[in-house]
Design an enzyme around this catalytic site. Sequence first.
Site, PDB file in Angstrom:
ATOM      1  N   GLU A  45      17.147 -35.662  15.692  1.00 14.67           N
ATOM      2  CA  GLU A  45      15.873 -35.258  15.487  1.00 14.67           C
ATOM      3  C   GLU A  45      15.325 -35.859  14.395  1.00 14.67           C
ATOM      4  O   GLU A  45      14.071 -36.487  14.454  1.00 14.67           O
ATOM      5  CB  GLU A  45      15.749 -33.721  15.642  1.00 14.67           C
ATOM      6  CG  GLU A  45      14.292 -33.252  15.201  1.00 14.67           C
ATOM      7  CD  GLU A  45      14.451 -31.695  14.924  1.00 14.67           C
ATOM      8  OE1 GLU A  45      13.265 -31.292  14.200  1.00 14.67           O
ATOM      9  OE2 GLU A  45      15.229 -31.029  14.994  1.00 14.67           O
ATOM     10  N   ASP A  49      12.183 -38.498  15.109  1.00 14.34           N
ATOM     11  CA  ASP A  49      10.990 -38.327  14.300  1.00 14.34           C
ATOM     12  C   ASP A  49      10.493 -39.621  13.375  1.00 14.34           C
ATOM     13  O   ASP A  49       9.135 -39.983  13.673  1.00 14.34           O
ATOM     14  CB  ASP A  49      10.887 -37.375  13.143  1.00 14.34           C
ATOM     15  CG  ASP A  49       9.765 -36.984  12.214  1.00 14.34           C
ATOM     16  OD1 ASP A  49       8.703 -36.510  13.023  1.00 14.34           O
ATOM     17  OD2 ASP A  49       9.583 -37.216  11.237  1.00 14.34           O
ATOM     18  N   ASP A 118      11.402 -30.875  19.423  1.00 19.14           N
ATOM     19  CA  ASP A 118      12.915 -31.285  18.660  1.00 19.14           C
ATOM     20  C   ASP A 118      13.684 -32.089  19.722  1.00 19.14           C
ATOM     21  O   ASP A 118      14.092 -33.100  19.055  1.00 19.14           O
ATOM     22  CB  ASP A 118      13.583 -30.222  18.124  1.00 19.14           C
ATOM     23  CG  ASP A 118      12.795 -29.176  17.156  1.00 19.14           C
ATOM     24  OD1 ASP A 118      11.684 -29.681  16.449  1.00 19.14           O
ATOM     25  OD2 ASP A 118      13.439 -28.216  16.768  1.00 19.14           O
ATOM     26  N   GLU A 121      12.259 -35.641  20.234  1.00 21.91           N
ATOM     27  CA  GLU A 121      12.523 -36.562  19.130  1.00 21.91           C
ATOM     28  C   GLU A 121      13.878 -36.978  19.122  1.00 21.91           C
ATOM     29  O   GLU A 121      14.220 -38.231  18.774  1.00 21.91           O
ATOM     30  CB  GLU A 121      11.886 -35.845  17.835  1.00 21.91           C
ATOM     31  CG  GLU A 121      10.510 -35.511  17.682  1.00 21.91           C
ATOM     32  CD  GLU A 121      10.367 -34.780  16.240  1.00 21.91           C
ATOM     33  OE1 GLU A 121       9.216 -34.563  16.108  1.00 21.91           O
ATOM     34  OE2 GLU A 121      11.243 -34.147  15.978  1.00 21.91           O
TER      35      GLU A 121
END
Length: 227
Positions: A45, A49, A118, A121
Site C-alpha cells: 500500500e 500510493d 488501501d 493502492e
Amino acid sequence: MKVSAEISAFMERLGHRFESPEILVRALTHSSLGSATRPDNQRLEFLGDRVLGLSMAEALFRADRSASEGLLAPRFNALVRKETCAAVAREVDLGAVLKLGRSEMMSGGRRKEALLGDAMEAVIAAVYLDGGFEVARALVLRLWGARIDTVEHDARDSKTALQEWAQARGMSPPRYETLSREGPDHAPQFRIAVVLDSGESAEAIAGSKRHAEQAAAKALLTRLEAG
C-alpha cells in the site's frame, strides 16, 4: 504458483496477467489475516500510493500545460484520495477477492471504503513490481480513465472552499458539530452541522464524518454563493 479461478478472473478485470501472481495475492491480503508466514498488503500500500501519485501527477501536468500549481494540487488530491481509490476498486470488484480475517469479514470489510482504497493502492504496487513502472502507469491511466479528464477545473474540497470564503470575510474557520450517530458499526450514519460566525449553518448525513462534513460544507457554500 497456481491461482484460483477467482484470482484469475480478477486479473482479467484488472487487465494485467501477473508473471508472479503471489505478489497479487499479498496485495489482496488484509492485516487481519496477515501473519509471519502470510505477509499482508501494508508495505505494498505504501509503495502503491507513490506509484499512483507519480502517475497521476504526470498525467495532470501533461493534460493542462497552463494550469498553476494551485489548480493542479487539488485536482491531484481529488484523484488519489482514498474515496477515489475505493471507487475504482469497486469497478473491478476488488472486494470479492480481498483476503480478510473473520472479524473484518463479519463486519462488512469487503465493502469498507478504507480497506478497498488501501487494497487498490497495494494492487497498483503489485503491478509495478511485476511489470515495471510503464505497465503500472498504463493500468492507472486506464482504470482512472475519464476521471482524469473530468476532474473539476477547481477541485478544492468543499471544506477548504468554505473556509476560504469565511476567512475572506474576516470570519473564524467554520465549526463542525456531530449532531448524531446512528446505525450499526459497519454502516454508521453521521449527522453533521457546519456553523459560521454569522450564524449561517447547514446539516448533512453520510456514512462517515468526513463525507458528512464535506456535504454540509457544500450545502452551505452553495446557499451562500447563490445569495
